[in-house]
Scaffold this motif. Structure first.
Motif, PDB file in Angstrom:
ATOM      1  N   LYS A   1       1.004  -1.415  -0.149  1.00 48.99           N
ATOM      2  CA  LYS A   1       0.259  -0.046  -0.209  1.00 48.99           C
ATOM      3  C   LYS A   1       1.058   0.880   0.286  1.00 48.99           C
ATOM      4  O   LYS A   1       0.443   2.222  -0.552  1.00 48.99           O
ATOM      5  CB  LYS A   1      -1.038  -0.056   1.413  1.00 48.99           C
ATOM      6  N   ARG A   2       1.777   1.718   1.099  1.00 44.34           N
ATOM      7  CA  ARG A   2       3.064   2.297   0.818  1.00 44.34           C
ATOM      8  C   ARG A   2       3.382   2.501  -0.802  1.00 44.34           C
ATOM      9  O   ARG A   2       3.768   3.683  -1.263  1.00 44.34           O
ATOM     10  CB  ARG A   2       4.145   2.105   1.889  1.00 44.34           C
ATOM     11  N   VAL A   3       4.185   1.469  -1.421  1.00 45.14           N
ATOM     12  CA  VAL A   3       4.777   1.736  -2.762  1.00 45.14           C
ATOM     13  C   VAL A   3       3.573   2.185  -3.591  1.00 45.14           C
ATOM     14  O   VAL A   3       3.524   3.252  -4.094  1.00 45.14           O
ATOM     15  CB  VAL A   3       5.268   0.379  -3.409  1.00 45.14           C
ATOM     16  N   LEU A   4       2.365   1.912  -3.388  1.00 43.87           N
ATOM     17  CA  LEU A   4       1.159   2.541  -4.565  1.00 43.87           C
ATOM     18  C   LEU A   4       0.784   4.041  -4.530  1.00 43.87           C
ATOM     19  O   LEU A   4       0.584   4.717  -5.047  1.00 43.87           O
ATOM     20  CB  LEU A   4       0.446   1.378  -4.052  1.00 43.87           C
ATOM     21  N   GLU A   5       0.338   4.479  -2.887  1.00 36.98           N
ATOM     22  CA  GLU A   5       0.283   5.662  -2.620  1.00 36.98           C
ATOM     23  C   GLU A   5       1.583   6.390  -3.135  1.00 36.98           C
ATOM     24  O   GLU A   5       1.052   7.481  -3.754  1.00 36.98           O
ATOM     25  CB  GLU A   5       0.546   5.859  -0.606  1.00 36.98           C
ATOM     26  N   ALA A   6       2.710   6.516  -2.555  1.00 33.05           N
ATOM     27  CA  ALA A   6       3.545   7.280  -3.095  1.00 33.05           C
ATOM     28  C   ALA A   6       3.862   7.182  -5.006  1.00 33.05           C
ATOM     29  O   ALA A   6       3.908   8.535  -5.723  1.00 33.05           O
ATOM     30  CB  ALA A   6       4.952   6.178  -3.343  1.00 33.05           C
ATOM     31  N   PHE A   7       3.757   5.958  -5.428  1.00 35.49           N
ATOM     32  CA  PHE A   7       3.298   6.344  -6.592  1.00 35.49           C
ATOM     33  C   PHE A   7       2.274   6.433  -6.979  1.00 35.49           C
ATOM     34  O   PHE A   7       2.426   7.526  -8.455  1.00 35.49           O
ATOM     35  CB  PHE A   7       3.007   4.771  -7.504  1.00 35.49           C
ATOM     36  N   GLU A   8       1.684   7.039  -6.941  1.00 38.50           N
ATOM     37  CA  GLU A   8      -0.136   7.283  -7.608  1.00 38.50           C
ATOM     38  C   GLU A   8       0.304   8.858  -6.532  1.00 38.50           C
ATOM     39  O   GLU A   8      -0.477   9.366  -7.311  1.00 38.50           O
ATOM     40  CB  GLU A   8      -1.083   7.197  -6.106  1.00 38.50           C
ATOM     41  N   PHE A   9       0.962   9.508  -5.940  1.00 40.49           N
ATOM     42  CA  PHE A   9       1.310  10.466  -5.945  1.00 40.49           C
ATOM     43  C   PHE A   9       2.287  11.296  -7.269  1.00 40.49           C
ATOM     44  O   PHE A   9       2.368  12.289  -7.015  1.00 40.49           O
ATOM     45  CB  PHE A   9       1.352  10.892  -4.213  1.00 40.49           C
ATOM     46  N   CYS A  10       3.720  10.118  -7.082  1.00 38.93           N
ATOM     47  CA  CYS A  10       3.821  10.921  -8.081  1.00 38.93           C
ATOM     48  C   CYS A  10       3.139  10.816  -9.714  1.00 38.93           C
ATOM     49  O   CYS A  10       4.570  11.529 -10.703  1.00 38.93           O
ATOM     50  CB  CYS A  10       5.558  10.241  -7.963  1.00 38.93           C
ATOM     51  N   ARG A  11       2.183  10.426  -9.780  1.00 37.80           N
ATOM     52  CA  ARG A  11       1.147  10.123 -10.773  1.00 37.80           C
ATOM     53  C   ARG A  11       2.199   9.118 -11.797  1.00 37.80           C
ATOM     54  O   ARG A  11       2.691   9.450 -12.935  1.00 37.80           O
ATOM     55  CB  ARG A  11       1.316  11.194 -11.699  1.00 37.80           C
ATOM     56  N   LEU A  12       2.709   8.249 -10.908  1.00 39.79           N
ATOM     57  CA  LEU A  12       3.473   7.570 -11.698  1.00 39.79           C
ATOM     58  C   LEU A  12       2.746   5.122 -11.987  1.00 39.79           C
ATOM     59  O   LEU A  12       3.366   4.209 -12.326  1.00 39.79           O
ATOM     60  CB  LEU A  12       4.766   6.695 -10.719  1.00 39.79           C
ATOM     61  N   LEU A  13       2.359   5.575 -11.201  1.00 35.11           N
ATOM     62  CA  LEU A  13       1.037   4.519 -11.731  1.00 35.11           C
ATOM     63  C   LEU A  13       0.799   3.983 -13.076  1.00 35.11           C
ATOM     64  O   LEU A  13       0.801   2.704 -13.635  1.00 35.11           O
ATOM     65  CB  LEU A  13      -0.762   4.554 -10.526  1.00 35.11           C
ATOM     66  N   ARG A  14       0.392   4.922 -13.846  1.00 34.93           N
ATOM     67  CA  ARG A  14      -0.170   4.461 -15.587  1.00 34.93           C
ATOM     68  C   ARG A  14       1.508   3.945 -15.881  1.00 34.93           C
ATOM     69  O   ARG A  14       1.584   3.056 -16.790  1.00 34.93           O
ATOM     70  CB  ARG A  14      -0.400   4.707 -15.788  1.00 34.93           C
ATOM     71  N   PHE A  15       2.568   4.648 -15.368  1.00 39.01           N
ATOM     72  CA  PHE A  15       3.662   4.196 -15.595  1.00 39.01           C
ATOM     73  C   PHE A  15       3.995   3.061 -15.098  1.00 39.01           C
ATOM     74  O   PHE A  15       4.706   1.538 -15.855  1.00 39.01           O
ATOM     75  CB  PHE A  15       4.851   5.189 -15.433  1.00 39.01           C
ATOM     76  N   PHE A  16       4.194   2.593 -14.667  1.00 40.32           N
ATOM     77  CA  PHE A  16       4.016   0.933 -13.820  1.00 40.32           C
ATOM     78  C   PHE A  16       3.190   0.248 -14.096  1.00 40.32           C
ATOM     79  O   PHE A  16       2.714  -0.992 -14.174  1.00 40.32           O
ATOM     80  CB  PHE A  16       4.630   0.679 -12.241  1.00 40.32           C
ATOM     81  N   GLU A  17       1.785   0.336 -14.569  1.00 42.25           N
ATOM     82  CA  GLU A  17       0.753  -0.279 -14.919  1.00 42.25           C
ATOM     83  C   GLU A  17       0.254  -0.906 -13.987  1.00 42.25           C
ATOM     84  O   GLU A  17      -0.046  -1.646 -13.664  1.00 42.25           O
ATOM     85  CB  GLU A  17       0.754  -1.337 -16.177  1.00 42.25           C
ATOM     86  N   LEU A  18       0.025   0.508 -12.557  1.00 37.09           N
ATOM     87  CA  LEU A  18      -0.310  -0.486 -11.531  1.00 37.09           C
ATOM     88  C   LEU A  18      -2.372   0.223 -11.377  1.00 37.09           C
ATOM     89  O   LEU A  18      -2.314   0.776 -11.403  1.00 37.09           O
ATOM     90  CB  LEU A  18       0.095   0.140  -9.969  1.00 37.09           C
ATOM     91  N   GLU A  19      -3.416  -0.292 -10.659  1.00 37.30           N
ATOM     92  CA  GLU A  19      -4.125   0.318  -9.905  1.00 37.30           C
ATOM     93  C   GLU A  19      -3.651   1.137  -9.036  1.00 37.30           C
ATOM     94  O   GLU A  19      -2.843   0.921  -7.918  1.00 37.30           O
ATOM     95  CB  GLU A  19      -5.068  -0.788  -9.536  1.00 37.30           C
ATOM     96  N   PRO A  20      -4.698   2.043  -8.397  1.00 37.13           N
ATOM     97  CA  PRO A  20      -4.566   2.917  -7.370  1.00 37.13           C
ATOM     98  C   PRO A  20      -4.470   2.201  -6.108  1.00 37.13           C
ATOM     99  O   PRO A  20      -5.560   1.148  -5.868  1.00 37.13           O
ATOM    100  CB  PRO A  20      -5.479   4.569  -7.192  1.00 37.13           C
ATOM    101  N   ALA A  21      -3.951   2.378  -5.097  1.00 40.77           N
ATOM    102  CA  ALA A  21      -4.155   1.363  -3.441  1.00 40.77           C
ATOM    103  C   ALA A  21      -5.162   1.331  -3.233  1.00 40.77           C
ATOM    104  O   ALA A  21      -5.411   0.108  -3.245  1.00 40.77           O
ATOM    105  CB  ALA A  21      -3.217   2.637  -2.350  1.00 40.77           C
ATOM    106  N   ALA A  22      -6.801   2.484  -3.428  1.00 42.65           N
ATOM    107  CA  ALA A  22      -7.347   2.754  -2.970  1.00 42.65           C
ATOM    108  C   ALA A  22      -8.598   1.418  -3.595  1.00 42.65           C
ATOM    109  O   ALA A  22      -9.388   0.771  -3.148  1.00 42.65           O
ATOM    110  CB  ALA A  22      -8.335   3.437  -2.989  1.00 42.65           C
ATOM    111  N   GLN A  23      -7.855   0.901  -4.337  1.00 42.96           N
ATOM    112  CA  GLN A  23      -8.693  -0.158  -5.475  1.00 42.96           C
ATOM    113  C   GLN A  23      -7.719  -1.320  -5.576  1.00 42.96           C
ATOM    114  O   GLN A  23      -7.983  -2.792  -5.759  1.00 42.96           O
ATOM    115  CB  GLN A  23      -8.524   0.114  -7.002  1.00 42.96           C
TER     116      GLN A  23
END
Length: 104
Positions: free
Chosen positions: A81-103
């Motif tokens: 969850k911590r990694v997902l939150e950091a990627f979401e904050f940095c707008r890197l979820l799409r770059f890493f092809e991940l879903e937001p932490a809430a999902q």
């Protein structure tokens, strides 16, 4: 700090646990560069990462770009969850092809 690396069927599976911070980035870089030096794609399991900062994020971004330059995959298959939150904050979820932490 703990990492396990399994090379199987042309890909490297790396499990990272603990912190990915400025204090551990050099050690993780060495582990991940070794996986990147092996043939095939690299698959990361970051589900055991307890903390990540800009140094850890920069390391992952730079290695993913380096892998892409060599037409290789460098994929995050699982993330805490911590990694997902950091990627979401940095707008890197799409770059890493991940879903937001809430999902996740």
């Amino acid at each position: 700090m703990n990492a396990s690396d399994l090379k199987n069927l042309g890909s490297s599976h790396v499990v990272i646990t603990g912190e990915m911070t400025i204090y551990t980035a050099r050690e993780w870089r060495d582990e991940l560069l070794a996986a990147l030096a092996a043939p095939g794609d690299v698959e990361l399991d970051l589900s055991g990462v307890s903390d990540i900062d800009a140094a850890g994020i920069q390391l992952l971004v730079s290695l993913r770009l380096e892998a892409a330059d060599g037409d290789r995959g460098f994929n995050v298959r699982a993330a805490s969850k911590r990694v997902l939150e950091a990627f979401e904050f940095c707008r890197l979820l799409r770059f890493f092809e991940l879903e937001p932490a809430a999902q996740a």
